[in-house]
Design a protein around this motif. Structure first.
Motif, PDB file in Angstrom:
ATOM      1  N   ALA A  90       0.860  -1.191   0.000  1.00 16.49           N
ATOM      2  CA  ALA A  90       0.000   0.000   0.000  1.00 16.49           C
ATOM      3  C   ALA A  90       0.894   1.238   0.000  1.00 16.49           C
ATOM      4  O   ALA A  90       1.929   1.262   0.660  1.00 16.49           O
ATOM      5  CB  ALA A  90      -0.877  -0.006   1.253  1.00 16.49           C
ATOM      6  N   ASP A  91       0.490   2.235  -0.755  1.00 21.87           N
ATOM      7  CA  ASP A  91       1.239   3.488  -0.748  1.00 21.87           C
ATOM      8  C   ASP A  91       0.313   4.627  -0.324  1.00 21.87           C
ATOM      9  O   ASP A  91      -0.828   4.383   0.077  1.00 21.87           O
ATOM     10  CB  ASP A  91       1.884   3.747  -2.120  1.00 21.87           C
ATOM     11  N   ARG A  92       0.796   5.848  -0.427  1.00 20.70           N
ATOM     12  CA  ARG A  92       0.005   6.963   0.107  1.00 20.70           C
ATOM     13  C   ARG A  92      -1.236   7.270  -0.724  1.00 20.70           C
ATOM     14  O   ARG A  92      -2.075   8.065  -0.314  1.00 20.70           O
ATOM     15  CB  ARG A  92       0.866   8.207   0.241  1.00 20.70           C
ATOM     16  N   LYS A  93      -1.327   6.642  -1.912  1.00 18.91           N
ATOM     17  CA  LYS A  93      -2.535   6.852  -2.716  1.00 18.91           C
ATOM     18  C   LYS A  93      -3.511   5.670  -2.613  1.00 18.91           C
ATOM     19  O   LYS A  93      -4.481   5.581  -3.352  1.00 18.91           O
ATOM     20  CB  LYS A  93      -2.151   7.097  -4.187  1.00 18.91           C
ATOM     21  N   THR A  94      -3.199   4.778  -1.672  1.00 18.32           N
ATOM     22  CA  THR A  94      -4.105   3.642  -1.451  1.00 18.32           C
ATOM     23  C   THR A  94      -5.368   4.133  -0.740  1.00 18.32           C
ATOM     24  O   THR A  94      -5.275   4.895   0.222  1.00 18.32           O
ATOM     25  CB  THR A  94      -3.398   2.600  -0.552  1.00 18.32           C
ATOM     26  N   LEU A  95      -6.528   3.698  -1.234  1.00 11.02           N
ATOM     27  CA  LEU A  95      -7.783   4.070  -0.573  1.00 11.02           C
ATOM     28  C   LEU A  95      -8.247   2.913   0.306  1.00 11.02           C
ATOM     29  O   LEU A  95      -8.396   1.783  -0.169  1.00 11.02           O
ATOM     30  CB  LEU A  95      -8.869   4.382  -1.620  1.00 11.02           C
ATOM     31  N   LEU A  96      -8.454   3.198   1.584  1.00 10.14           N
ATOM     32  CA  LEU A  96      -8.998   2.182   2.489  1.00 10.14           C
ATOM     33  C   LEU A  96     -10.497   2.410   2.638  1.00 10.14           C
ATOM     34  O   LEU A  96     -10.941   3.512   2.981  1.00 10.14           O
ATOM     35  CB  LEU A  96      -8.315   2.262   3.861  1.00 10.14           C
ATOM     36  N   ILE A  97     -11.268   1.364   2.367  1.00 14.13           N
ATOM     37  CA  ILE A  97     -12.730   1.462   2.441  1.00 14.13           C
ATOM     38  C   ILE A  97     -13.192   0.656   3.652  1.00 14.13           C
ATOM     39  O   ILE A  97     -12.976  -0.564   3.709  1.00 14.13           O
ATOM     40  CB  ILE A  97     -13.357   0.908   1.137  1.00 14.13           C
ATOM     41  N   ASN A  98     -13.762   1.341   4.624  1.00 12.69           N
ATOM     42  CA  ASN A  98     -14.174   0.670   5.856  1.00 12.69           C
ATOM     43  C   ASN A  98     -15.623   0.234   5.729  1.00 12.69           C
ATOM     44  O   ASN A  98     -16.520   1.077   5.715  1.00 12.69           O
ATOM     45  CB  ASN A  98     -14.011   1.623   7.041  1.00 12.69           C
ATOM     46  N   LEU A  99     -15.832  -1.073   5.651  1.00 16.76           N
ATOM     47  CA  LEU A  99     -17.179  -1.613   5.452  1.00 16.76           C
ATOM     48  C   LEU A  99     -17.585  -2.389   6.704  1.00 16.76           C
ATOM     49  O   LEU A  99     -17.185  -3.547   6.887  1.00 16.76           O
ATOM     50  CB  LEU A  99     -17.178  -2.555   4.234  1.00 16.76           C
ATOM     51  N   GLY A 100     -18.334  -1.739   7.573  1.00 17.39           N
ATOM     52  CA  GLY A 100     -18.731  -2.446   8.790  1.00 17.39           C
ATOM     53  C   GLY A 100     -19.366  -1.520   9.793  1.00 17.39           C
ATOM     54  O   GLY A 100     -19.717  -0.370   9.493  1.00 17.39           O
ATOM     55  N   GLY A 101     -19.472  -2.029  11.014  1.00 15.58           N
ATOM     56  CA  GLY A 101     -20.046  -1.243  12.094  1.00 15.58           C
ATOM     57  C   GLY A 101     -19.009  -0.285  12.673  1.00 15.58           C
ATOM     58  O   GLY A 101     -17.954  -0.045  12.075  1.00 15.58           O
ATOM     59  N   GLY A 102     -19.330   0.220  13.864  1.00 15.76           N
ATOM     60  CA  GLY A 102     -18.452   1.203  14.497  1.00 15.76           C
ATOM     61  C   GLY A 102     -17.056   0.676  14.785  1.00 15.76           C
ATOM     62  O   GLY A 102     -16.085   1.438  14.798  1.00 15.76           O
ATOM     63  N   ILE A 103     -16.931  -0.630  15.002  1.00 20.85           N
ATOM     64  CA  ILE A 103     -15.594  -1.182  15.273  1.00 20.85           C
ATOM     65  C   ILE A 103     -14.726  -1.041  14.017  1.00 20.85           C
ATOM     66  O   ILE A 103     -13.575  -0.594  14.094  1.00 20.85           O
ATOM     67  CB  ILE A 103     -15.688  -2.685  15.645  1.00 20.85           C
TER      68      ILE A 103
END
Ligand SMILES: NC(=O)c1ccc[n+]([C@@H]2O[C@H](COP(=O)([O-])OP(=O)(O)OC[C@H]3O[C@@H](n4cnc5c(N)ncnc54)[C@H](O)[C@@H]3O)[C@@H](O)[C@H]2O)c1
Length: 357
Positions: A90-103
């Motif tokens: 992963a580099d600085r242009k990697t997009l992290l997509i958080n798919l879930g609840g509050g955790i």
């Protein structure tokens, strides 16, 4: 049609088909080198298929999975994720997509906010609690030694994409836990929402779209004026001073952990008691709200020997002064007051009151 709620940093899209996300990724594809999707085991099985069917470009994303549950919202889990990102280049242009609840959104936001000094992330909340609360407002973090959210950052997602379609797969207990935060919003900001709530029995078939819309508006309005919680944003902690302590305590005991929204609802019982004693909150309305909570949420029983450990957990709260513990109290529905510093003996009275219910 998507509903778009904006603040100075990002937009919150309420769009059951997720087509606004597909469009967003298409329009911004030059900004990202690759996509990672963070899930827990439940959102992996229950939510990924819908997401990938609706947003085809994400079929090329790498999936990172963590174990579900508050006990895993730790630095250890975060470290595992940083290592996985590094291993997968992963580099600085990697997009992290958080798919879930509050955790997942608390964890993913935190991981993204410090990895290589910050990579972009978006939140796709899949629980009622996440959609009404955790995924918006830009607080990220993990727990430390069972104390909630002790390590964290303020970090803005690029956007929040909400589809209430995900709620169809959510277990009933989790849905009702989310209603604990909805109740909080009603009490701190909207008598009208309280009137809607009290006139229907909580059940999994309710129209959650209405609650999500209303709560996102309320939270967005509050955080927009005070991102770093210097003042009025603190009202969002109503029910949380004792609620967080109960949640952490139940987790440390391990026997029957309570969920975040359940803990908030029970915290509201005690913080309303304090509001009636110290801030002039109407006794009859206090009893009415208390009865509503007792009718809809299971009590977490406590007795005398639990008081000191609970107070000790409250002392770890980030908002206290030297000797007293900070509370949000209500003068009335929609009239919260913050920075109410209360001594331990008065808090013990509230715990005693709750213990005998
Ligand atoms: N950052 C903030 O401002 C903020 C605000 C409120 C709460 N929080 C945090 O949020 C956390 C609680 O969030 P939560 O209640 O969403 O818990 P959670 O993330 O643990 O999700 C609840 C459970 O539902 C499962 N799940 C999620 N979506 C699903 C779906 N669509 N179908 C089936 N199963 C699904 C999860 O795997 C998990 O087992 C706490 O750690 C709390 O501190 C943060």
């Amino acid at each position: 049609m998507a509903e778009i709620i904006e603040n100075s940093y990002y937009s919150i899209y309420i769009d059951n088909s997720l087509q606004t996300l597909a469009l967003y990724l298409d329009q911004n594809k030059a900004n990202f080198s690759k996509y990672f999707i963070l899930v827990d085991e439940n959102t992996h099985t229950q939510c990924i298929p819908y997401l990938l069917a609706q947003v085809k470009v994400l079929q090329e994303a790498s999936i990172l999975e963590i174990d579900a549950g508050e006990v895993n919202k730790t630095l250890k889990t975060a470290t595992g994720l940083w290592e996985a990102l590094l291993e997968n280049e992963a580099d600085r242009k990697t997009l992290l997509i958080n798919l879930g609840g509050g955790i997942v959104t608390d964890m993913g936001g935190f991981v993204a906010s410090v990895f290589k000094r910050g990579i972009p992330f978006i939140n796709i909340p899949t629980t009622l609690l996440g959609q009404t609360d955790a995924a918006i407002g830009s607080k990220t973090g993990v727990d430390l030694a069972f104390a909630k959210n002790q390590i964290g950052t303020f970090a803005h997602p690029l956007g929040v994409f909400i589809s209430t379609t995900f709620l169809k797969k959510l277990p009933e207990r989790e849905l009702l836990s989310g209603m604990g935060e909805v109740l909080k919003y009603a009490l701190i900001d909207s008598e009208q929402l309280w009137n809607v709530l009290k006139n229907q029995e909580l059940n999994p078939k309710m129209d959650f779209d209405v609650f999500v819309n209303e709560c996102v508006q309320i939270k967005n309005n509050i955080v927009e004026k005070d991102w770093y919680e210097q003042g009025r944003r603190k009202i969002l902690n109503f029910g949380h001073t004792i609620g967080h302590a109960l949640e952490s305590y139940s987790m440390s005991k391990g026997s029957r952990s309570i969920l975040h929204g359940e803990a908030v609802a029970l915290g509201i019982i005690m913080e309303l008691y304090l509001s009636a004693k110290l801030a002039g909150f109407n006794n009859e309305i206090q009893q009415e709200i208390q009865q509503y909570i007792l009718d809809n949420f299971a009590l977490y029983p406590i007795d005398k020997q639990d008081f000191e450990p609970l107070i000790s957990l409250m002392r770890k709260d980030k908002k206290n002064n030297d000797s007293n513990i900070a509370f949000v109290l209500l003068e009335d529905i929609g009239k919260p007051i913050y920075d109410q510093f209360i001594s331990e003996d008065v808090i013990i009275n509230a715990l005693k009151y709750y213990a005998q219910l």
